[in-house]
Design an enzyme around this catalytic site. Structure first.
Site, PDB file in Angstrom:
ATOM      1  N   ASP A  37       0.846  -1.194   0.000  1.00  3.29           N
ATOM      2  CA  ASP A  37       0.000   0.000   0.000  1.00  3.29           C
ATOM      3  C   ASP A  37       0.880   1.241   0.000  1.00  3.29           C
ATOM      4  O   ASP A  37       1.862   1.316   0.749  1.00  3.29           O
ATOM      5  CB  ASP A  37      -0.871  -0.018   1.267  1.00  3.29           C
ATOM      6  CG  ASP A  37      -2.115   0.837   1.112  1.00  3.29           C
ATOM      7  OD1 ASP A  37      -2.195   1.574   0.118  1.00  3.29           O
ATOM      8  OD2 ASP A  37      -2.983   0.780   1.995  1.00  3.29           O
ATOM      9  N   LYS A 106      -5.129  10.451  11.607  1.00  2.00           N
ATOM     10  CA  LYS A 106      -4.814   9.719  10.384  1.00  2.00           C
ATOM     11  C   LYS A 106      -5.786   9.970   9.236  1.00  2.00           C
ATOM     12  O   LYS A 106      -5.385  10.301   8.118  1.00  2.00           O
ATOM     13  CB  LYS A 106      -4.744   8.213  10.657  1.00  2.00           C
ATOM     14  CG  LYS A 106      -4.391   7.411   9.397  1.00  2.00           C
ATOM     15  CD  LYS A 106      -4.288   5.921   9.666  1.00  2.00           C
ATOM     16  CE  LYS A 106      -3.978   5.182   8.363  1.00  2.00           C
ATOM     17  NZ  LYS A 106      -3.878   3.719   8.579  1.00  2.00           N
ATOM     18  N   ASP A 264      -4.130   2.905  -4.708  1.00  7.07           N
ATOM     19  CA  ASP A 264      -2.672   2.867  -4.535  1.00  7.07           C
ATOM     20  C   ASP A 264      -2.228   1.581  -3.846  1.00  7.07           C
ATOM     21  O   ASP A 264      -1.109   1.502  -3.347  1.00  7.07           O
ATOM     22  CB  ASP A 264      -2.212   4.083  -3.731  1.00  7.07           C
ATOM     23  CG  ASP A 264      -2.761   4.080  -2.304  1.00  7.07           C
ATOM     24  OD1 ASP A 264      -3.870   3.546  -2.106  1.00  7.07           O
ATOM     25  OD2 ASP A 264      -2.096   4.620  -1.404  1.00  7.07           O
TER      26      ASP A 264
END
Length: 345
Positions: A37, A106, A264
């Protein structure tokens, strides 16, 4: 059960068990998918675009002995802000003592490069605080305080990112105000148009009742300036994401690798994961070695600004000045990405 992804860990344990129980574990053929990732992928693209050394280091574009965690770094920055405010007597900063950590910031850090607003960020913070059993009466004020400090922290750490975001946003606003939609072409030649228009409502009156009907969008409608400008930075970065993914997929195909991706997150088998990792980094460098922002500026100048100076309207002149003022880049050496051990998290 204590891991972030318990089902993936279970599947991995089952595969290891099958291999270890086979007659020759070294000869066991595994079809287990291994994924890697991107390390805050949106910020990686921004750091590469701006050749931002500090930003590049924070998101693992630079070779490092240990992986960098941008979420923890931002959390530390926010905690410094909180301590200073608490010492100056700010009540909400005092109440937040012990609650600021990686988990709280986050999601907002991850999504700020994809266009999350302060309102959206506040809702994210509110959700995190509720999960931590933060005092209910302070949640609204605390979430406002935290999202402001996260944005401030990112602005300090990623100055090049904010410059590029602001340039894209202002350019899109002027284009939309001129009555045009924002368009661009990716480095692979894919044309993109943002189809955000104002929705006009027609009121039909019948007796004492009224019915509001929303017209479907068409080319005669004016662009929605707010949506055009807010969506352009994240959409542009997403278009670079897709270009990088396609380049990686094509080069994996050439080398016979099994390849799957979601945004991604790239997947292959254990035997070929190192090759995929190398290809991914090579294609990231190849993509950003192009003059992406300069090419975007040239395309938009040609598309939106008439060539003759005497025939330009005032808004065209302003737009031309805006599009020509491409953000300056830093000193980061893009080739360092090739040797970056922790490009993937």
């Amino acid at each position: 059960m204590n891991t972030d992804e318990p089902w993936q860990v279970l599947a991995c344990c089952m595969e290891i068990a099958k291999a270890s129980r086979s007659p020759d574990p070294a000869a066991y053929i595994s079809h287990f998918p291994v994924h890697q990732d991107g390390s805050c992928n949106g910020l990686q693209h921004y750091a590469a675009l701006g050749r931002d050394l500090i930003g590049a280091t924070s998101v693992n574009l630079m070779p490092c002995s240990v992986p960098q965690d941008v979420y923890s770094v931002v959390a530390q920055q926010v905690e410094e802000f909180r301590k200073k405010d608490a010492e100056e007597g700010l009540k909400i900063a005092q109440v937040l003592e012990g609650f600021i950590g990686r988990k709280v910031v986050k999601q907002t850090v991850m999504t700020v490069v994809y266009g999350v607003t302060r309102y959206g960020g506040r809702l994210q913070m509110e959700k995190r605080l509720k999960e931590m059993e933060f005092p209910e009466e302070y949640i609204w004020e605390a979430s406002h305080y935290l999202v402001r400090q996260v944005f401030n922290g990112i602005k300090e750490m990623f100055s090049a990112t904010r410059d590029i975001q602001n340039w894209l946003t202002e350019s899109a606003k002027l284009i939309a105000q001129s009555g045009r939609t924002v368009e661009w072409v990716t480095p692979l030649g894919l044309p993109i148009v943002q189809p955000y228009y104002r929705i006009r409502s027609t009121v039909l009156t019948c007796g004492l009742q009224s019915l509001s009907v929303k017209n479907s969008t068409n080319s005669s409608q004016r662009p929605d300036t707010v949506k055009q400008k807010n969506a352009f930075p994240p959409n542009f970065i997403h278009s670079l994401d897709s270009t990088h993914m396609m380049l990686t997929a094509l080069h994996c195909l050439r080398q016979g690798l099994t390849f799957v991706s979601v945004h991604d997150c790239y997947w292959t088998h254990a035997l070929t994961v190192d090759i995929m990792n190398q290809i991914c980094r090579q294609q990231f460098v190849a993509l950003h070695s192009q003059k992406i922002l300069e090419d975007l500026s040239k395309f938009m100048l040609k598309n939106y600004c008439s060539p003759g100076k005497e025939s330009r309207t005032p808004w065209q002149q302003k737009l031309m000045e805006q599009l020509s003022d491409v953000p300056k880049t830093g000193e980061f050496n893009l080739n360092k990405v090739i040797d970056s051990t922790y490009f993937f998290s």
